[in-house]
Design a protein around this motif. Structure first.
Motif, PDB file in Angstrom:
ATOM      1  N   PHE A 310       0.833  -1.198   0.000  1.00 32.37           N
ATOM      2  CA  PHE A 310       0.000   0.000   0.000  1.00 32.37           C
ATOM      3  C   PHE A 310       0.870   1.252   0.000  1.00 32.37           C
ATOM      4  N   SER A 311       0.363   2.301  -0.596  1.00 31.36           N
ATOM      5  CA  SER A 311       0.918   3.622  -0.347  1.00 31.36           C
ATOM      6  C   SER A 311       0.557   4.003   1.077  1.00 31.36           C
ATOM      7  N   ARG A 312       1.497   4.624   1.797  1.00 30.07           N
ATOM      8  CA  ARG A 312       1.225   4.986   3.190  1.00 30.07           C
ATOM      9  C   ARG A 312       0.160   6.076   3.312  1.00 30.07           C
ATOM     10  N   SER A 313      -0.111   6.766   2.211  1.00 32.88           N
ATOM     11  CA  SER A 313      -1.159   7.785   2.236  1.00 32.88           C
ATOM     12  C   SER A 313      -2.492   7.259   1.716  1.00 32.88           C
ATOM     13  N   ALA A 314      -2.552   5.978   1.366  1.00 27.08           N
ATOM     14  CA  ALA A 314      -3.747   5.418   0.723  1.00 27.08           C
ATOM     15  C   ALA A 314      -4.934   5.396   1.679  1.00 27.08           C
ATOM     16  N   PRO A 315      -6.101   5.861   1.229  1.00 24.29           N
ATOM     17  CA  PRO A 315      -7.316   5.712   2.021  1.00 24.29           C
ATOM     18  C   PRO A 315      -7.786   4.262   2.003  1.00 24.29           C
ATOM     19  N   VAL A 316      -8.723   3.930   2.879  1.00 23.01           N
ATOM     20  CA  VAL A 316      -9.200   2.549   3.006  1.00 23.01           C
ATOM     21  C   VAL A 316      -9.790   2.045   1.692  1.00 23.01           C
ATOM     22  N   GLN A 317     -10.526   2.888   0.980  1.00 29.35           N
ATOM     23  CA  GLN A 317     -11.147   2.465  -0.271  1.00 29.35           C
ATOM     24  C   GLN A 317     -10.091   2.059  -1.301  1.00 29.35           C
ATOM     25  N   GLU A 318      -9.016   2.818  -1.399  1.00 25.99           N
ATOM     26  CA  GLU A 318      -7.942   2.474  -2.332  1.00 25.99           C
ATOM     27  C   GLU A 318      -7.277   1.167  -1.922  1.00 25.99           C
ATOM     28  N   MET A 319      -7.044   0.994  -0.624  1.00 23.70           N
ATOM     29  CA  MET A 319      -6.445  -0.245  -0.134  1.00 23.70           C
ATOM     30  C   MET A 319      -7.345  -1.437  -0.437  1.00 23.70           C
ATOM     31  N   LEU A 320      -8.657  -1.239  -0.328  1.00 21.87           N
ATOM     32  CA  LEU A 320      -9.590  -2.326  -0.628  1.00 21.87           C
ATOM     33  C   LEU A 320      -9.472  -2.744  -2.096  1.00 21.87           C
ATOM     34  N   GLY A 321      -9.320  -1.784  -2.992  1.00 22.94           N
ATOM     35  CA  GLY A 321      -9.105  -2.111  -4.406  1.00 22.94           C
ATOM     36  C   GLY A 321      -7.824  -2.890  -4.620  1.00 22.94           C
ATOM     37  N   ASN A 322      -6.764  -2.503  -3.893  1.00 19.97           N
ATOM     38  CA  ASN A 322      -5.493  -3.228  -3.985  1.00 19.97           C
ATOM     39  C   ASN A 322      -5.651  -4.663  -3.498  1.00 19.97           C
ATOM     40  N   VAL A 323      -6.393  -4.835  -2.407  1.00 16.60           N
ATOM     41  CA  VAL A 323      -6.624  -6.183  -1.885  1.00 16.60           C
ATOM     42  C   VAL A 323      -7.445  -7.015  -2.867  1.00 16.60           C
ATOM     43  N   ALA A 324      -8.448  -6.407  -3.494  1.00 12.62           N
ATOM     44  CA  ALA A 324      -9.250  -7.141  -4.475  1.00 12.62           C
ATOM     45  C   ALA A 324      -8.367  -7.644  -5.617  1.00 12.62           C
ATOM     46  N   MET A 325      -7.463  -6.793  -6.108  1.00 13.01           N
ATOM     47  CA  MET A 325      -6.537  -7.228  -7.151  1.00 13.01           C
ATOM     48  C   MET A 325      -5.641  -8.347  -6.646  1.00 13.01           C
ATOM     49  N   LEU A 326      -5.230  -8.257  -5.390  1.00 13.13           N
ATOM     50  CA  LEU A 326      -4.376  -9.278  -4.784  1.00 13.13           C
ATOM     51  C   LEU A 326      -5.110 -10.610  -4.695  1.00 13.13           C
ATOM     52  N   VAL A 327      -6.381 -10.574  -4.310  1.00 14.18           N
ATOM     53  CA  VAL A 327      -7.185 -11.792  -4.189  1.00 14.18           C
ATOM     54  C   VAL A 327      -7.345 -12.462  -5.552  1.00 14.18           C
ATOM     55  N   ILE A 328      -7.571 -11.674  -6.589  1.00 10.68           N
ATOM     56  CA  ILE A 328      -7.694 -12.233  -7.943  1.00 10.68           C
ATOM     57  C   ILE A 328      -6.392 -12.926  -8.350  1.00 10.68           C
ATOM     58  N   ARG A 329      -5.279 -12.283  -8.061  1.00 12.07           N
ATOM     59  CA  ARG A 329      -3.976 -12.881  -8.396  1.00 12.07           C
ATOM     60  C   ARG A 329      -3.722 -14.146  -7.586  1.00 12.07           C
ATOM     61  N   ALA A 330      -4.130 -14.155  -6.322  1.00  9.26           N
ATOM     62  CA  ALA A 330      -3.961 -15.347  -5.492  1.00  9.26           C
ATOM     63  C   ALA A 330      -4.781 -16.506  -6.037  1.00  9.26           C
ATOM     64  N   ALA A 331      -5.988 -16.214  -6.498  1.00  4.86           N
ATOM     65  CA  ALA A 331      -6.820 -17.261  -7.095  1.00  4.86           C
ATOM     66  C   ALA A 331      -6.175 -17.810  -8.360  1.00  4.86           C
ATOM     67  N   ALA A 332      -5.612 -16.923  -9.174  1.00 11.10           N
ATOM     68  CA  ALA A 332      -4.930 -17.368 -10.398  1.00 11.10           C
ATOM     69  C   ALA A 332      -3.714 -18.217 -10.067  1.00 11.10           C
ATOM     70  N   ALA A 333      -2.994 -17.844  -9.008  1.00 13.07           N
ATOM     71  CA  ALA A 333      -1.823 -18.630  -8.593  1.00 13.07           C
ATOM     72  C   ALA A 333      -2.239 -20.026  -8.152  1.00 13.07           C
ATOM     73  N   ASP A 334      -3.354 -20.124  -7.438  1.00 12.10           N
ATOM     74  CA  ASP A 334      -3.860 -21.437  -7.011  1.00 12.10           C
ATOM     75  C   ASP A 334      -4.236 -22.297  -8.215  1.00 12.10           C
ATOM     76  N   THR A 335      -4.878 -21.670  -9.198  1.00 11.40           N
ATOM     77  CA  THR A 335      -5.270 -22.398 -10.413  1.00 11.40           C
ATOM     78  C   THR A 335      -4.039 -22.917 -11.160  1.00 11.40           C
ATOM     79  N   ALA A 336      -3.010 -22.050 -11.244  1.00  8.90           N
ATOM     80  CA  ALA A 336      -1.776 -22.448 -11.932  1.00  8.90           C
ATOM     81  C   ALA A 336      -1.083 -23.598 -11.201  1.00  8.90           C
ATOM     82  N   LYS A 337      -1.075 -23.554  -9.862  1.00  8.41           N
ATOM     83  CA  LYS A 337      -0.455 -24.630  -9.089  1.00  8.41           C
ATOM     84  C   LYS A 337      -1.198 -25.939  -9.278  1.00  8.41           C
ATOM     85  N   ALA A 338      -2.529 -25.854  -9.296  1.00  9.98           N
ATOM     86  CA  ALA A 338      -3.324 -27.068  -9.472  1.00  9.98           C
ATOM     87  C   ALA A 338      -3.094 -27.676 -10.852  1.00  9.98           C
ATOM     88  N   ALA A 339      -2.974 -26.815 -11.855  1.00 13.46           N
ATOM     89  CA  ALA A 339      -2.723 -27.307 -13.216  1.00 13.46           C
ATOM     90  C   ALA A 339      -1.346 -27.961 -13.298  1.00 13.46           C
TER      91      ALA A 339
END
Length: 346
Positions: A310-339
């Motif tokens: 996170f940027s240290r100046s990031a508001p909660v809403q911006e951080m939530l967007g960053n986490v959503a992107m992180l969750v999508i990437r984590a799901a893709a990583a799980d799919t790649a590992k399973a494959a």
């Protein structure tokens, strides 16, 4: 983060909720973020710290009650169990060194990620980017074929009409100052994977230069050509070309004039790799200032498991967007590992 992009990312992340580790539990903003993660259905927030202290901070900050988990790294029994599990699987730390790392919240989060007790780590609200990168490098490590961490920015440029409409991926604009050929190749590979997993694109990666396909000669261009060759060797599945000037990378008519051989990238690139951080930093700011682009990220990439800063100046809403992107990437990583596991079992 504009509502349309934000809403789309949140909706995608909801489909694959993950365990999101937040080491900075003494921050009221991070506790508020944890509540939003739970409320939006992005996954289970896992905070490093004492459960009672987290609840007390939430109450004092006016954060509604929410479901979460804690790993109390001040609890000797919990730390001992973590160290035992780590040493049973990895041998890169002594018991004393591993226990010492577990007492630091940021390093503890990376140990949990390495062990698979959490799916991703989001940090940086209270600590510098360099600390997040160093912690991830020292414990999680880098993905195969990657030699340095990097970042991918996503630009939404009004009036631009490319393969992904108004959007382009730009890397590296934040981390690696003067990449070697191997590092540049790793940045290209990581950026392609991020664009694919996060945005659903078929990546067409252009390595940029002041020359197009030998129109100029300079030792710095040799680095770029070597990097392209390295990408082709390591990941022949990635459409990657270079060296290409900016216009030859994104404008079909210019590519037709300047690029004589067949190219799946020239004129149709959707991910642009800058030769160094000078160019990347200048380029992304010019796109924002003169092109009036919205920029998302930068997305920290290249690690063996998903980490965001996170940027240290990031508001909660911006951080939530960053986490959503992180969750999508984590799901893709799980799919790649399973494959990969399925292929290995054949």
């Amino acid at each position: 983060m504009p509502n349309d992009f934000f809403t789309g990312i949140i909706e995608r992340a909801k489909k694959t909720p993950k365990r999101v580790c937040l080491p900075e539990s003494a921050s009221a903003d991070v506790v508020a973020l944890a509540q939003r993660i739970d409320a939006e259905g992005l996954g289970t927030p896992v905070l490093i710290g004492n459960e009672g202290e987290v609840k007390a901070l939430a109450a004092s900050a006016g954060v509604p009650e929410f479901a979460f988990q804690c790993f109390d790294n001040a609890d000797e029994a919990a730390v001992e169990s973590l160290v035992d599990e780590y040493l049973s699987r990895f041998d890169n730390f002594s018991r004393k060194a591993c226990a010492r790392r577990a007492k630091d919240p940021l390093l503890c989060s990376m140990l949990l990620l390495k062990l698979g007790r959490v799916d991703c780590v989001a940090a940086g609200k209270e600590c510098p980017t360099g600390d997040v990168i160093q912690a991830a490098m020292g414990i999680v490590g880098l993905a195969e074929g990657v030699r340095s961490p990097s970042s991918l920015g996503i630009a939404d440029i009004p009036g631009f009409d490319g393969p992904e409409g108004t959007m382009l991926g730009l890397a590296d604009c934040a981390i690696t100052a003067q990449p070697t050929a191997e590092e540049l190749a790793g940045i290209a590979i990581a950026s392609a994977d991020t664009a694919s997993s996060l945005l659903g694109w078929e990546p067409r990666v252009a390595l940029l230069a002041f020359s197009t396909k030998g129109s100029a000669r300079h030792e710095s261009i040799d680095v770029i050509r070597e990097a392209v060759e390295r990408v082709h060797e390591l990941r022949p599945d990635i459409k990657c070309d270079g060296e290409l000037q900016f216009d030859a990378a994104i404008i079909p008519a210019v590519a037709a004039h300047k690029v004589k051989e067949a190219s799946e990238v020239a004129g149709r690139a959707n991910v642009l790799i800058f030769p160094n951080l000078h160019a990347g930093n200048i380029g992304v700011k010019m796109v924002q200032i003169f092109g009036h682009a919205n920029a998302y990220g930068p997305v920290l990439q290249g690690f063996a498991a998903p980490v965001c800063d996170f940027s240290r100046s990031a508001p909660v809403q911006e951080m939530l967007g960053n986490v959503a992107m992180l969750v999508i990437r984590a799901a893709a990583a799980d799919t790649a590992k399973a494959a990969a596991s399925a292929r290995d079992g054949e």
